[in-house]
Design a protein around this motif. Sequence first.
Motif, mmCIF file in Angstrom:
data_model
loop_
_atom_site.group_PDB
_atom_site.id
_atom_site.type_symbol
_atom_site.label_atom_id
_atom_site.label_comp_id
_atom_site.label_asym_id
_atom_site.label_seq_id
_atom_site.Cartn_x
_atom_site.Cartn_y
_atom_site.Cartn_z
ATOM 1 N N ASP A 110 -35.118 -73.329 11.554
ATOM 2 C CA ASP A 110 -34.403 -72.278 10.830
ATOM 3 C C ASP A 110 -34.239 -72.721 9.382
ATOM 4 O OD1 ASP A 110 -32.940 -70.132 10.014
ATOM 5 O OD2 ASP A 110 -31.357 -70.334 11.517
ATOM 6 N N THR A 111 -34.900 -72.015 8.473
ATOM 7 C CA THR A 111 -34.848 -72.389 7.056
ATOM 8 C C THR A 111 -34.106 -71.362 6.211
ATOM 9 O OG1 THR A 111 -36.998 -71.316 6.664
ATOM 10 C CG2 THR A 111 -37.022 -73.666 7.220
ATOM 11 N N PHE A 150 -40.760 -58.939 15.611
ATOM 12 C CA PHE A 150 -40.313 -59.718 16.767
ATOM 13 C C PHE A 150 -41.506 -60.348 17.489
ATOM 14 C CE2 PHE A 150 -39.298 -60.141 21.276
ATOM 15 C CZ PHE A 150 -38.102 -60.842 21.239
ATOM 16 N N ILE A 151 -42.529 -59.538 17.729
ATOM 17 C CA ILE A 151 -43.717 -60.036 18.423
ATOM 18 C C ILE A 151 -44.436 -61.079 17.581
ATOM 19 C CG2 ILE A 151 -45.998 -59.362 19.299
ATOM 20 C CD1 ILE A 151 -44.739 -56.636 20.015
ATOM 21 N N LEU A 152 -44.465 -60.871 16.274
ATOM 22 C CA LEU A 152 -45.152 -61.799 15.377
ATOM 23 C C LEU A 152 -44.541 -63.193 15.445
ATOM 24 C CD1 LEU A 152 -47.309 -62.146 13.138
ATOM 25 C CD2 LEU A 152 -45.513 -61.566 11.486
ATOM 26 N N SER A 153 -43.225 -63.272 15.469
ATOM 27 C CA SER A 153 -42.568 -64.581 15.515
ATOM 28 C C SER A 153 -42.878 -65.314 16.815
ATOM 29 C CB SER A 153 -41.051 -64.414 15.337
ATOM 30 O OG SER A 153 -40.492 -63.693 16.421
ATOM 31 N N HIS A 154 -43.045 -64.560 17.910
ATOM 32 C CA HIS A 154 -43.362 -65.199 19.183
ATOM 33 C C HIS A 154 -44.848 -65.520 19.299
ATOM 34 C CE1 HIS A 154 -39.324 -63.774 20.064
ATOM 35 N NE2 HIS A 154 -39.308 -64.640 21.038
ATOM 36 N N TRP A 155 -45.693 -64.744 18.651
ATOM 37 C CA TRP A 155 -47.111 -65.116 18.547
ATOM 38 C C TRP A 155 -47.244 -66.423 17.782
ATOM 39 C CZ3 TRP A 155 -49.662 -65.569 13.802
ATOM 40 C CH2 TRP A 155 -51.035 -65.788 13.873
ATOM 41 N N CYS A 210 -43.236 -58.409 3.261
ATOM 42 C CA CYS A 210 -43.132 -59.362 2.146
ATOM 43 C C CYS A 210 -42.439 -60.669 2.517
ATOM 44 C CB CYS A 210 -42.390 -58.710 0.979
ATOM 45 S SG CYS A 210 -43.201 -57.234 0.324
ATOM 46 N N VAL A 211 -41.738 -60.705 3.649
ATOM 47 C CA VAL A 211 -41.035 -61.921 4.051
ATOM 48 C C VAL A 211 -41.539 -62.427 5.403
ATOM 49 C CG1 VAL A 211 -38.803 -62.978 4.557
ATOM 50 C CG2 VAL A 211 -38.985 -61.246 2.754
ATOM 51 N N THR A 212 -41.388 -61.606 6.448
ATOM 52 C CA THR A 212 -41.715 -62.051 7.805
ATOM 53 C C THR A 212 -43.193 -62.374 7.977
ATOM 54 O OG1 THR A 212 -39.898 -60.712 8.678
ATOM 55 C CG2 THR A 212 -41.575 -61.452 10.243
ATOM 56 N N LEU A 213 -44.060 -61.436 7.600
ATOM 57 C CA LEU A 213 -45.502 -61.641 7.784
ATOM 58 C C LEU A 213 -46.040 -62.816 6.969
ATOM 59 C CD1 LEU A 213 -48.181 -60.791 8.999
ATOM 60 C CD2 LEU A 213 -48.411 -59.082 7.180
ATOM 61 N N PRO A 214 -45.770 -62.906 5.655
ATOM 62 C CA PRO A 214 -46.290 -64.052 4.894
ATOM 63 C C PRO A 214 -45.783 -65.398 5.404
ATOM 64 C CG PRO A 214 -45.560 -62.313 3.413
ATOM 65 C CD PRO A 214 -45.081 -61.942 4.777
ATOM 66 N N MET A 215 -44.487 -65.465 5.774
ATOM 67 C CA MET A 215 -43.937 -66.733 6.247
ATOM 68 C C MET A 215 -44.528 -67.121 7.596
ATOM 69 S SD MET A 215 -39.948 -66.779 5.064
ATOM 70 C CE MET A 215 -39.823 -68.489 5.573
ATOM 71 N N SER A 216 -44.777 -66.138 8.465
ATOM 72 C CA SER A 216 -45.390 -66.431 9.757
ATOM 73 C C SER A 216 -46.799 -66.982 9.574
ATOM 74 C CB SER A 216 -45.424 -65.178 10.634
ATOM 75 O OG SER A 216 -44.128 -64.819 11.044
ATOM 76 N N LEU A 217 -47.565 -66.360 8.696
ATOM 77 C CA LEU A 217 -48.926 -66.832 8.440
ATOM 78 C C LEU A 217 -48.912 -68.213 7.788
ATOM 79 C CD1 LEU A 217 -50.613 -63.536 7.172
ATOM 80 C CD2 LEU A 217 -50.783 -64.594 9.437
ATOM 81 N N LEU A 232 -37.556 -69.277 13.094
ATOM 82 C CA LEU A 232 -36.659 -68.122 13.133
ATOM 83 C C LEU A 232 -36.829 -67.273 11.882
ATOM 84 C CD1 LEU A 232 -33.519 -69.965 14.505
ATOM 85 C CD2 LEU A 232 -35.179 -68.615 15.770
ATOM 86 N N PRO A 233 -37.108 -65.973 12.051
ATOM 87 C CA PRO A 233 -37.363 -65.106 10.896
ATOM 88 C C PRO A 233 -36.121 -64.896 10.043
ATOM 89 C CG PRO A 233 -37.268 -63.818 12.926
ATOM 90 C CD PRO A 233 -37.224 -65.253 13.333
ATOM 91 N N TRP A 234 -36.313 -64.916 8.751
ATOM 92 C CA TRP A 234 -35.203 -64.711 7.810
ATOM 93 C C TRP A 234 -34.595 -63.321 7.947
ATOM 94 C CZ3 TRP A 234 -35.602 -67.183 2.320
ATOM 95 C CH2 TRP A 234 -35.864 -68.545 2.451
ATOM 96 N N GLY A 235 -35.441 -62.346 8.229
ATOM 97 C CA GLY A 235 -34.981 -60.961 8.225
ATOM 98 C C GLY A 235 -33.906 -60.672 9.249
#
Length: 258
Positions: free
Chosen positions: A24-25, A167-172, A232-239, A182-185
């Motif tokens: 968690d950042t 939600f699915i992206l973070s678990h992928w 702009c937050v969840t997708l770039p950070m996940s990648l 853990l996603p910031w959003g």
Amino acid sequence: MAGYEYVSPEQLAGFDKYKYSAVDTNPLSLYVMHPFWNTIVKVFPTWLAPNLITFSGFLLVVFNFLLMAYFDPDFYASAPGHKHVPDWVWIVVGILNFVAYTLDGVDGKQARRTNSSTPLGELFDHGLDSWSCVYFVVTVYSIFGRGSTGVSVFVLYLLLWVVLFSFILSHWEKYNTGILFLPWGYDISQVTISFVYIVTAVVGVEAWYEPFLFNFLYRDLFTAMIIGCALCVTLPMSLLNFFSVDPLVTFRYFRATS
């Protein structure tokens, strides 16, 4: 249903080797919420099961949904000329939303505090979170609702998919890296939603009719925040996390899927 085999013996055996790993950042979580949760968890008795805390938080989310469904069954209550949701309802929903969010943050700490953390407990927690994604979005939709000043049902449908996608992206990401980033959003949205509920009780839904900036309405800001946070937050950070954790993980993933 009772005799159906949901989990195979091989999958059950994998639970013995599984170890929960999360990062968690989010500054809001690190410097505000986690210290708060560390204080709150000490209030709970050690005999209280973490899964009961998880389920209690989920029930509060469902209660908020049902309460709003009673006062705003067709999502027109916030539209001009319609009977609005009573102010006390917004206060109750805002408080309960924050309590549910707090319980969701405390359950894992209670599990570690009582040495009762299990893979099934994590699965139970995340399973309920997946359902909560729907209830959160639909409940907050009543702030703007339908009508000339509201958001169309089609946009609501798209927003639901955006939240579920996050939600699915973070678990992928976790499936391929072994770490749940853990996603910031999530934390930002929960604190914001709780705050907006209380503000709505104070200023009334009419305040959201006014333009936020030039001709940019608050309903547009609501939509833009959800989509913008995901893209702009969840997708770039996940990648970024996916490609930076271990180059071998990335190589194996693309080799397996090619």
